[in-house]
Design a protein around this motif. Sequence first.
Motif, short mmCIF file in Angstrom:
data_model
loop_
_atom_site.label_atom_id
_atom_site.label_comp_id
_atom_site.label_asym_id
_atom_site.label_seq_id
_atom_site.Cartn_x
_atom_site.Cartn_y
_atom_site.Cartn_z
N ALA A 253 0.85 -1.21 0.00
CA ALA A 253 0.00 0.00 0.00
C ALA A 253 0.87 1.25 0.00
O ALA A 253 0.62 2.21 -0.74
CB ALA A 253 -0.93 -0.01 1.22
N LEU A 254 1.94 1.24 0.81
CA LEU A 254 2.79 2.43 0.91
C LEU A 254 3.88 2.48 -0.16
O LEU A 254 4.23 3.55 -0.64
CB LEU A 254 3.50 2.44 2.26
N ASN A 255 4.43 1.31 -0.49
CA ASN A 255 5.60 1.30 -1.39
C ASN A 255 5.23 1.17 -2.86
O ASN A 255 6.06 1.44 -3.73
CB ASN A 255 6.54 0.15 -0.99
N VAL A 256 3.99 0.73 -3.15
CA VAL A 256 3.58 0.60 -4.55
C VAL A 256 2.41 1.53 -4.86
O VAL A 256 2.47 2.36 -5.77
CB VAL A 256 3.17 -0.86 -4.90
N ARG B 42 2.38 5.03 -7.02
CA ARG B 42 1.61 4.99 -8.27
C ARG B 42 0.62 6.16 -8.31
O ARG B 42 0.55 6.91 -9.30
CB ARG B 42 0.85 3.67 -8.39
N ALA B 43 -0.12 6.33 -7.20
CA ALA B 43 -1.11 7.41 -7.15
C ALA B 43 -0.45 8.77 -7.27
O ALA B 43 -0.95 9.67 -7.96
CB ALA B 43 -1.91 7.31 -5.84
N LEU B 44 0.71 8.91 -6.63
CA LEU B 44 1.43 10.20 -6.70
C LEU B 44 1.87 10.49 -8.13
O LEU B 44 1.73 11.62 -8.62
CB LEU B 44 2.68 10.13 -5.83
N ALA B 45 2.43 9.46 -8.78
CA ALA B 45 2.95 9.67 -10.15
C ALA B 45 1.81 9.99 -11.11
O ALA B 45 1.94 10.85 -11.99
CB ALA B 45 3.72 8.44 -10.61
N LEU C 66 15.39 -9.67 -2.75
CA LEU C 66 15.39 -10.87 -1.91
C LEU C 66 14.28 -10.82 -0.86
O LEU C 66 14.08 -11.79 -0.15
CB LEU C 66 16.73 -11.00 -1.18
N SER C 67 13.63 -9.66 -0.72
CA SER C 67 12.68 -9.47 0.38
C SER C 67 11.39 -8.82 -0.13
O SER C 67 11.36 -8.25 -1.22
CB SER C 67 13.31 -8.55 1.43
N VAL C 68 10.35 -8.90 0.69
CA VAL C 68 9.08 -8.23 0.36
C VAL C 68 9.32 -6.72 0.26
O VAL C 68 8.82 -6.04 -0.64
CB VAL C 68 8.01 -8.54 1.44
N TYR C 69 10.11 -6.19 1.20
CA TYR C 69 10.42 -4.75 1.16
C TYR C 69 11.03 -4.38 -0.19
O TYR C 69 10.57 -3.46 -0.87
CB TYR C 69 11.37 -4.38 2.31
N GLY C 70 12.09 -5.11 -0.59
CA GLY C 70 12.76 -4.82 -1.87
C GLY C 70 11.82 -4.97 -3.05
O GLY C 70 11.83 -4.16 -3.98
N ALA C 71 10.99 -6.02 -3.01
CA ALA C 71 10.07 -6.27 -4.14
C ALA C 71 9.01 -5.17 -4.23
O ALA C 71 8.67 -4.72 -5.34
CB ALA C 71 9.39 -7.63 -3.97
N THR C 72 8.51 -4.71 -3.08
CA THR C 72 7.48 -3.65 -3.14
C THR C 72 8.10 -2.32 -3.57
O THR C 72 7.50 -1.57 -4.34
CB THR C 72 6.74 -3.49 -1.80
N LYS C 73 9.33 -2.04 -3.11
CA LYS C 73 9.96 -0.79 -3.55
C LYS C 73 10.22 -0.83 -5.05
O LYS C 73 10.03 0.18 -5.75
CB LYS C 73 11.28 -0.56 -2.79
N LEU C 74 10.64 -1.99 -5.57
CA LEU C 74 10.86 -2.12 -7.01
C LEU C 74 9.55 -1.91 -7.78
O LEU C 74 9.52 -1.21 -8.80
CB LEU C 74 11.45 -3.49 -7.33
#
Length: 295
Positions: free
Chosen positions: A78-81, A85-88, A124-132
């Motif tokens: 919700a925060l990282n994707v 997206r909404a901002l862009a 390697l992580s959920v954090y990294g995947a959501t930031k990507l």
Amino acid sequence: MPRILALGESGQLARSLAGLRWPAGFDLAFIGRRHLPVDSPGAGIHAALEAANPALVLNTAAYTAVDRAESEPQAAAALNVELPRALAEACGALDIPLVHVSTDYVFDGEKRSPYLETDAPNPLSVYGATKLAGDRAIEQAAPRRWAILRTSWVVSEIGETFPVKLLRRAKAGEPLRVVDDQWGCPTAASDLARAMQTVGSRLLDDDAAATGLFNFRGASEMSWHGFADRLLSAAETIGLARPSLQAIKSAELNAPARRPAYVVLSCARIQQTLGIVGSKIEDEIDRMVRRILAT
Ligand SMILES: NC(=O)c1ccc[n+]([C@@H]2O[C@H](COP(=O)([O-])OP(=O)(O)OC[C@H]3O[C@@H](n4cnc5c(N)ncnc54)[C@H](OP(=O)(O)O)[C@@H]3O)[C@@H](O)[C@H]2O)c1
């Protein structure tokens, strides 16, 4: 009065932006979690930007709890994707320049030489995947003027950061165990804030300014153990007794999230196109340690 709107309010990067000197006549406003719907922080962003009518948007908000993200992938997304997206999309529709922040944890750390913006990510992580996924959502929405600063190991005296937690335990006289098999570049939050300010100003002032993805990090490469050692040495010079510091391997921590072993980012692009160079963390350590030990 031109308004700069920053997403995030009490985080280390948001507070570092607040601590910068801004050109006369600029008004810096912050939107924090208390202003956004908990489950869908991206909802209502378009209306919020229309109402605030900013000249520039700086997004520092993110789900940054790397281990907790493994069990809270929806909150992280919700925060990282969804928020980026909404901002862009809103910045594109309203033609507002957007500067966003990404992470070295989009990489798996196997390259063993500095990562370029064009290298293939493999989180390697959920954090990294959501930031990507957030980076890709911005690229896809493609507002006319945008930049993503992909950065590394952001540290400061603000919040529950590595230096704050380490020195709290050192003060309590606890023996310390820190990994020496993860290498990267500590980046002072104040340094990242200045880079964000420069990139944002260029997007505002120059219609032809370079856009896209830029790596940005502190100039010194080290392990977390090496960084801990430097922090403890600085603390010792102002009177803190040095506790024992043992080097351990990441596997010994049994952390929920895997972290890349080597995430040095190449900063050639930001240096060559915008003239921005990261500082050596050694230049920040004494100040940071003094502030942490004073609290
Ligand atoms: N920390 C690192 O080592 C590191 C490394 C690489 C990249 N980065 C990236 O650098 C950027 C800044 O990170 P940071 O270290 O400053 O993070 P931080 O100190 O953890 O702050 C996170 C920010 O996100 C906001 N936030 C959290 N939950 C929210 C919600 N539900 N709704 C709205 N806002 C919410 C917080 O808002 P409030 O102020 O309202 O609490 C806070 O300002 C992030 O994009 C992060 O991914 C960080």
